[in-house]
Scaffold this motif. Structure first.
Motif, PDB file in Angstrom:
ATOM      1  N   ARG A 135       0.833  -1.208   0.000  1.00 20.32           N
ATOM      2  CA  ARG A 135       0.000   0.000   0.000  1.00 20.32           C
ATOM      3  C   ARG A 135       0.868   1.260   0.000  1.00 20.32           C
ATOM      4  O   ARG A 135       0.527   2.260  -0.636  1.00 20.32           O
ATOM      5  N   LEU A 136       1.990   1.200   0.679  1.00 21.09           N
ATOM      6  CA  LEU A 136       2.916   2.329   0.626  1.00 21.09           C
ATOM      7  C   LEU A 136       3.534   2.473  -0.762  1.00 21.09           C
ATOM      8  O   LEU A 136       3.556   3.561  -1.344  1.00 21.09           O
ATOM      9  N   SER A 137       4.025   1.372  -1.309  1.00 15.41           N
ATOM     10  CA  SER A 137       4.702   1.446  -2.609  1.00 15.41           C
ATOM     11  C   SER A 137       3.739   1.774  -3.741  1.00 15.41           C
ATOM     12  O   SER A 137       4.124   2.401  -4.734  1.00 15.41           O
ATOM     13  N   SER A 138       2.473   1.374  -3.604  1.00 15.06           N
ATOM     14  CA  SER A 138       1.488   1.619  -4.659  1.00 15.06           C
ATOM     15  C   SER A 138       0.939   3.037  -4.641  1.00 15.06           C
ATOM     16  O   SER A 138       0.387   3.498  -5.649  1.00 15.06           O
ATOM     17  N   ASN A 139       1.085   3.730  -3.526  1.00 11.97           N
ATOM     18  CA  ASN A 139       0.444   5.041  -3.390  1.00 11.97           C
ATOM     19  C   ASN A 139       1.391   6.210  -3.155  1.00 11.97           C
ATOM     20  O   ASN A 139       0.972   7.363  -3.274  1.00 11.97           O
ATOM     21  N   LEU A 140       2.650   5.940  -2.858  1.00 12.75           N
ATOM     22  CA  LEU A 140       3.585   7.051  -2.671  1.00 12.75           C
ATOM     23  C   LEU A 140       4.205   7.524  -3.982  1.00 12.75           C
ATOM     24  O   LEU A 140       4.569   8.679  -4.118  1.00 12.75           O
ATOM     25  N   ALA A 243      -5.175   7.010   0.238  1.00 12.62           N
ATOM     26  CA  ALA A 243      -5.380   5.698  -0.390  1.00 12.62           C
ATOM     27  C   ALA A 243      -4.642   4.578   0.337  1.00 12.62           C
ATOM     28  O   ALA A 243      -4.982   3.403   0.185  1.00 12.62           O
ATOM     29  N   ILE A 244      -3.637   4.930   1.130  1.00 12.81           N
ATOM     30  CA  ILE A 244      -2.874   3.907   1.845  1.00 12.81           C
ATOM     31  C   ILE A 244      -3.779   3.091   2.759  1.00 12.81           C
ATOM     32  O   ILE A 244      -3.648   1.861   2.853  1.00 12.81           O
ATOM     33  N   SER A 245      -4.701   3.744   3.414  1.00 15.34           N
ATOM     34  CA  SER A 245      -5.552   3.039   4.380  1.00 15.34           C
ATOM     35  C   SER A 245      -6.974   2.777   3.869  1.00 15.34           C
ATOM     36  O   SER A 245      -7.753   2.100   4.550  1.00 15.34           O
ATOM     37  N   TYR A 251      -9.639  -5.164   0.749  1.00 21.44           N
ATOM     38  CA  TYR A 251      -8.898  -5.519  -0.462  1.00 21.44           C
ATOM     39  C   TYR A 251      -7.473  -5.898  -0.074  1.00 21.44           C
ATOM     40  O   TYR A 251      -6.790  -5.137   0.613  1.00 21.44           O
ATOM     41  N   TYR A 252      -7.046  -7.090  -0.493  1.00 21.96           N
ATOM     42  CA  TYR A 252      -5.706  -7.569  -0.196  1.00 21.96           C
ATOM     43  C   TYR A 252      -4.904  -7.670  -1.493  1.00 21.96           C
ATOM     44  O   TYR A 252      -5.244  -8.447  -2.389  1.00 21.96           O
ATOM     45  N   TYR A 253      -3.844  -6.888  -1.580  1.00 17.22           N
ATOM     46  CA  TYR A 253      -2.976  -6.935  -2.759  1.00 17.22           C
ATOM     47  C   TYR A 253      -2.386  -8.325  -2.964  1.00 17.22           C
ATOM     48  O   TYR A 253      -2.269  -8.806  -4.091  1.00 17.22           O
ATOM     49  N   LEU A 254      -2.011  -8.975  -1.878  1.00 18.14           N
ATOM     50  CA  LEU A 254      -1.366 -10.278  -1.987  1.00 18.14           C
ATOM     51  C   LEU A 254      -2.313 -11.313  -2.570  1.00 18.14           C
ATOM     52  O   LEU A 254      -1.918 -12.144  -3.389  1.00 18.14           O
TER      53      LEU A 254
END
Length: 450
Positions: A135-140, A243-245, A251-254
């Motif tokens: 979530r950090l890498s996808s939104n920062l 969007a991070i939270s 929803y789980y990215y994994l």
């Protein structure tokens, strides 16, 4: 409630049962692949130097280094296993900035072994660390040349270690705050031994952050969203903190996107090209002597991002050079571990062929406004033959291993160190990880000491 507090509360409150089974299947796939690449990594110069360093440093015998008889502190074991697992750049691809397994697995194995925890607890911490790191890498959306695995992996490692140690919400916020100041890694080091140092350092940093936080060590409680904090420093112009939270726990990215297992031991940025080129080679007799030129037309400016090397003098540099991978694939009709030895990289045939390879940026991307210039991932490979034939290959989705191919890769990699008779046990233990009472049993299967 701010982003850091929301994230910390979710980490603390989320039990094993709330995480989708599909997420655990992805985690187990990546854990097994990681174990194979780490066992293989002990045979490399990077691995040997990390092993020597770890032995020299000593440490309380809390956790073990894979494929060795070394027992050291859990932080040192996480560092060693994280670095060695990335030695060949053969570990998985996915969230957490790119290479999740070589950060999350060393962290969870080291902390769990020290504490005598179960496979079920390891899986939950792995999945939760993956979710926050992704979530950090996808939104920062960093717009500077940080190594994403290093900066996001440090936070993911702190999450996983905090979960395993049972930290409360405030302690977890402190661990994230500490990890935010530990996060580091520069792309300029791609193609050197310091690239695999990055995930090892991230894993160690996460363990240190959680351990310090557990003793009352303080940090800013709002490190993600706070002014001059993590997002301020690592986020780019598209950074989206809310969007991070959002959808956290729904929803789980994994589970939804999963991880990808590499078929080739080089930077994943090469894999779209290798998928198309090796398929072309299988269908046509591409004699290197008959190739006039090759042009790769991609979405990025040549030699930017991960594939920053334009010239290659050492094997490690070749892993991050598109021209080298194209040349080696054409000449050798394959890409494997032998492609990236210093001896192969220095040979005249591949060095000379690289002069025939040109890289260019997709003109459509050139015409786009800067804020959406990364929205077009189209790429082509144009192979011009001396008889006038032009092979114009549209490059699509990169190939990755699935099913039994993942098991076969583990057997080949681990078989470089362990006899074939030893390989069945770690496969079975990872498959049944949720039923494993003590993670030490898995470590018994992948180490050499008693």
């Amino acid at each position: 409630m701010g982003t850091t507090e929301t994230v910390a509360k979710w980490i603390v409150d989320t039990p094993y049962e709330d995480i989708p089974p599909e997420a655990y299947e992805q985690a187990k796939k990546s854990i097994l692949d990681y174990l194979g690449t780490t066992i293989l990594g002990t045979t490399t110069e990077v691995g040997r130097q990390i092993i020597d360093f770890t032995q020299d440093q000593g440490g309380n015998p809390q956790a073990r280094v894979i494929a060795t008889d070394i027992r050291t502190s859990s932080a040192a074991a996480a560092f060693a296993n994280g670095s060695i697992g990335h030695a060949d750049d053969f570990d998985d691809l996915g969230g957490v900035g790119g290479h999740p397994a070589t950060v999350l697995t060393p962290t969870t194995l080291a902390v769990a072994e020290q504490m005598g925890l179960s496979g079920r607890e390891v899986l939950a911490a792995w999945a939760i660390g993956y979710e926050i790191g992704t979530r950090l890498s996808s939104n920062l959306h960093p717009d500077r040349d940080w190594h994403p695995t290093a900066i996001f992996g440090t936070m993911a490692s702190a999450v996983a270690a905090s979960k395993l140690m049972g930290l409360d919400v405030e302690q977890t916020r402190m661990a994230l705050g500490i990890a935010g100041s530990e996060a580091a890694g520069l792309r300029r080091n791609f193609g050197t031994m310091t690239k695999p140092f990055h995930p090892g350092n991230a894993a160690r940093s996460g363990v240190v952050a959680a351990k310090l936080a557990s003793t009352g060590f303080t940090a800013d409680p709002d490190i993600i969203e706070g002014r001059q904090g993590y997002a301020d420093n690592f986020g780019g112009v598209k950074c989206n903190i809310p969007a991070i939270s959002q959808t956290l726990g729904d929803y789980y990215y994994l589970a939804s996107q999963g991880t990808r297992i590499k078929p080739w031991p080089c930077c994943g940025g090469n894999h779209q090209m290798l998928t198309g080129l090796l398929d072309l080679i299988q269908h046509y007799e591409i004699n290197p002597d008959n190739v006039e030129s090759i042009e790769h037309v991609g979405p990025d400016a040549p030699c930017t991002g991960a594939l920053l090397r334009n010239e290659v003098n050492q094997g490690l540099e070749g892993k991050f050079c598109l021209r080298y991978n194209i040349s080696a694939a054409i000449i050798d009709r394959k890409i494997d571990l032998s492609t990236f030895t210093d001896e192969r990289a220095s040979q005249a045939d591949v060095q000379e062929f690289m002069e025939r390879v040109r890289l260019s940026k997709n003109p459509d991307v050139e015409l786009r406004r800067e804020h959406i210039a990364d929205g077009n991932r189209d790429a082509r490979l144009k192979v011009q033959m001396r008889d006038g034939t032009l092979h114009d290959v549209e490059l699509g989705t990169a190939y990755h291993l699935t099913g039994d191919e993942v098991l076969d890769k583990f057997r080949v990699n681990a078989g470089n160190v362990f006899g074939q008779e030893r390989l069945g046990e770690p496969i079975q233990l990872v498959e049944g990880l949720a039923d494993l009472d003590d993670i030490g049993t898995l470590m018994d299967a992948v180490t050499t000491g008693g």
